[in-house]
Scaffold this motif. Sequence first.
Motif, mmCIF file in Angstrom:
data_model
loop_
_atom_site.group_PDB
_atom_site.id
_atom_site.type_symbol
_atom_site.label_atom_id
_atom_site.label_comp_id
_atom_site.label_asym_id
_atom_site.label_seq_id
_atom_site.Cartn_x
_atom_site.Cartn_y
_atom_site.Cartn_z
ATOM 1 N N ALA A 135 0.831 -1.205 0.000
ATOM 2 C CA ALA A 135 0.000 0.000 0.000
ATOM 3 C C ALA A 135 0.862 1.250 0.000
ATOM 4 C CB ALA A 135 -0.922 0.004 1.222
ATOM 5 N N CYS A 136 0.399 2.270 -0.765
ATOM 6 C CA CYS A 136 1.217 3.468 -0.996
ATOM 7 C C CYS A 136 1.113 4.481 0.136
ATOM 8 C CB CYS A 136 0.822 4.108 -2.318
ATOM 9 S SG CYS A 136 -0.767 4.986 -2.284
ATOM 10 N N GLY A 137 -0.036 4.473 0.842
ATOM 11 C CA GLY A 137 -0.191 5.412 1.951
ATOM 12 C C GLY A 137 -0.764 6.763 1.573
ATOM 13 N N VAL A 138 -0.898 7.062 0.285
ATOM 14 C CA VAL A 138 -1.349 8.403 -0.110
ATOM 15 C C VAL A 138 -2.555 8.418 -1.048
ATOM 16 C CG1 VAL A 138 0.879 9.534 0.261
ATOM 17 C CG2 VAL A 138 0.380 8.506 -1.971
ATOM 18 N N CYS A 139 -2.995 7.259 -1.541
ATOM 19 C CA CYS A 139 -4.154 7.256 -2.457
ATOM 20 C C CYS A 139 -5.449 7.398 -1.639
ATOM 21 C CB CYS A 139 -4.175 5.970 -3.285
ATOM 22 S SG CYS A 139 -4.591 4.500 -2.323
ATOM 23 N N CYS A 196 -5.963 4.364 0.754
ATOM 24 C CA CYS A 196 -5.001 4.365 1.864
ATOM 25 C C CYS A 196 -5.328 5.481 2.855
ATOM 26 C CB CYS A 196 -3.574 4.533 1.347
ATOM 27 S SG CYS A 196 -2.897 3.034 0.597
ATOM 28 N N CYS A 236 -5.428 -0.427 -1.733
ATOM 29 C CA CYS A 236 -4.569 0.623 -2.301
ATOM 30 C C CYS A 236 -4.725 0.678 -3.823
ATOM 31 C CB CYS A 236 -3.103 0.368 -1.946
ATOM 32 S SG CYS A 236 -1.982 1.541 -2.748
ATOM 33 N N GLU A 237 -4.864 1.897 -4.325
ATOM 34 C CA GLU A 237 -5.127 2.080 -5.753
ATOM 35 C C GLU A 237 -3.848 2.192 -6.575
ATOM 36 O OE1 GLU A 237 -7.443 5.597 -5.209
ATOM 37 O OE2 GLU A 237 -9.088 4.464 -4.286
ATOM 38 N N ASN A 238 -2.705 2.185 -5.908
ATOM 39 C CA ASN A 238 -1.455 2.411 -6.639
ATOM 40 C C ASN A 238 -0.524 1.208 -6.699
ATOM 41 O OD1 ASN A 238 -1.696 5.064 -7.507
ATOM 42 N ND2 ASN A 238 -1.131 5.876 -5.493
HETATM 43 ZN ZN LIG Z 1 -2.594 3.505 -1.674
#
Ligand SMILES: [Zn+2]
Length: 389
Positions: free
Chosen positions: A89-93, A96, A104-106
Amino acid sequence: MRATCWTGKRSVEVREVPDPTILNRRDAIVKITSTAICGSDLHLYNGFIPTMREGDVLGHEFMGEVVEVGPGVGNLAVGDRVVVPFPIACGVCGACERGMTSLCENSNPNAGIAEKLMGHSPAALFGYSHMLGGYPGGQAEYARVPFADFGALKVESDLPDEKVLFLSDIFPTGYMGAEMAEVGPGDVVAVWGAGPVGQFAIASCFLRGAERVIAIDRIDHRLRLAKETGAETLDYEQVSVPEALAEMTGGRGPDKCIDAVGMEAHHAVGALHAYDRTKQAVGLETERPHVLREAVTSCANGGVVSVIGVYGGFTDKFPMGSFMNRYLTMRAGQCHVHRYMPRLLEHVRNGDIDPSFVITHRLSLDDAPTGYRTFLDKADDCEKVVLSP
Ligand SMILES: [Zn+2]
Ligand SMILES: [Zn+2]
């Protein structure tokens, strides 16, 4: 490095593969100190998850020592000890930011494949098919951890690997099962499946104040372990589960029902199991959803069904009438591990729970093929296998 590779149905091999390298700014390379075989790895082993390729590196429960960081990872340093969540998971989408890191979308470069099957793609997972990202897993000597600045949880050295390793998956997954079921003080909860995730679901129900938990399985050592955690137990080969649950709850059924089994459920009654098995074998349905059906019809009116066992595709004979007419709620999902890790680490630190209670087998990485076989067969009272590279 050595890594556990999927080589076909019921076949894994420990092979020499290239060492992972930093590909992106937010990557870290982790030298793995402990890793585990998960029940959901058995769905791969049994060939039920599409888009696996010969040679794919398995494993999504792992921890270790950071040996290299990309320039975008400011919060980790070489030498840090980390546990890595199984969803990437990217943490910023958008997902997230709302704490839904398993969506997570990224992280999934192959989202298009997942969209064809599921409508929309969830997050990528380590070592869990190309549809879910094609990332090499952690049953290996090293792993590349993407978005390591967001994903990898730092743990100090005073807690042994065995107490923190399961923060990567099965402890948070069991906990989220209890949370999705809204388990709270006074509840009677039934948990189908007393494998490792089921055990953590049971323990989490008690952490959240459940009054009674009823564990359902057919394997003696699993039921014994559930009993040690404080659960009452039902052996589904000995009793009719819906009848027994009704009897144990004054006819109302459990308030909350947790499916910790998923797509490869067994069933003591021959005809329905044979129906599902045959349809699954010829590809007409992807699941054997016996537990799901039983959880829905057993649940008390107005209750909640929580699904943490893994499903892959399509389900037959879902009891929609029972579900709709009795005001039931169902929640399901891959665990948003990131959001549970810090609070569950606190429970471990405080001594509320010692997650190592599920471990029955400690093997070297080279013995991974034996580990898979033993776990699949539930041989030698196997509950959970931990591998050390
Ligand atoms: Zn994400
Ligand atoms: Zn797992």
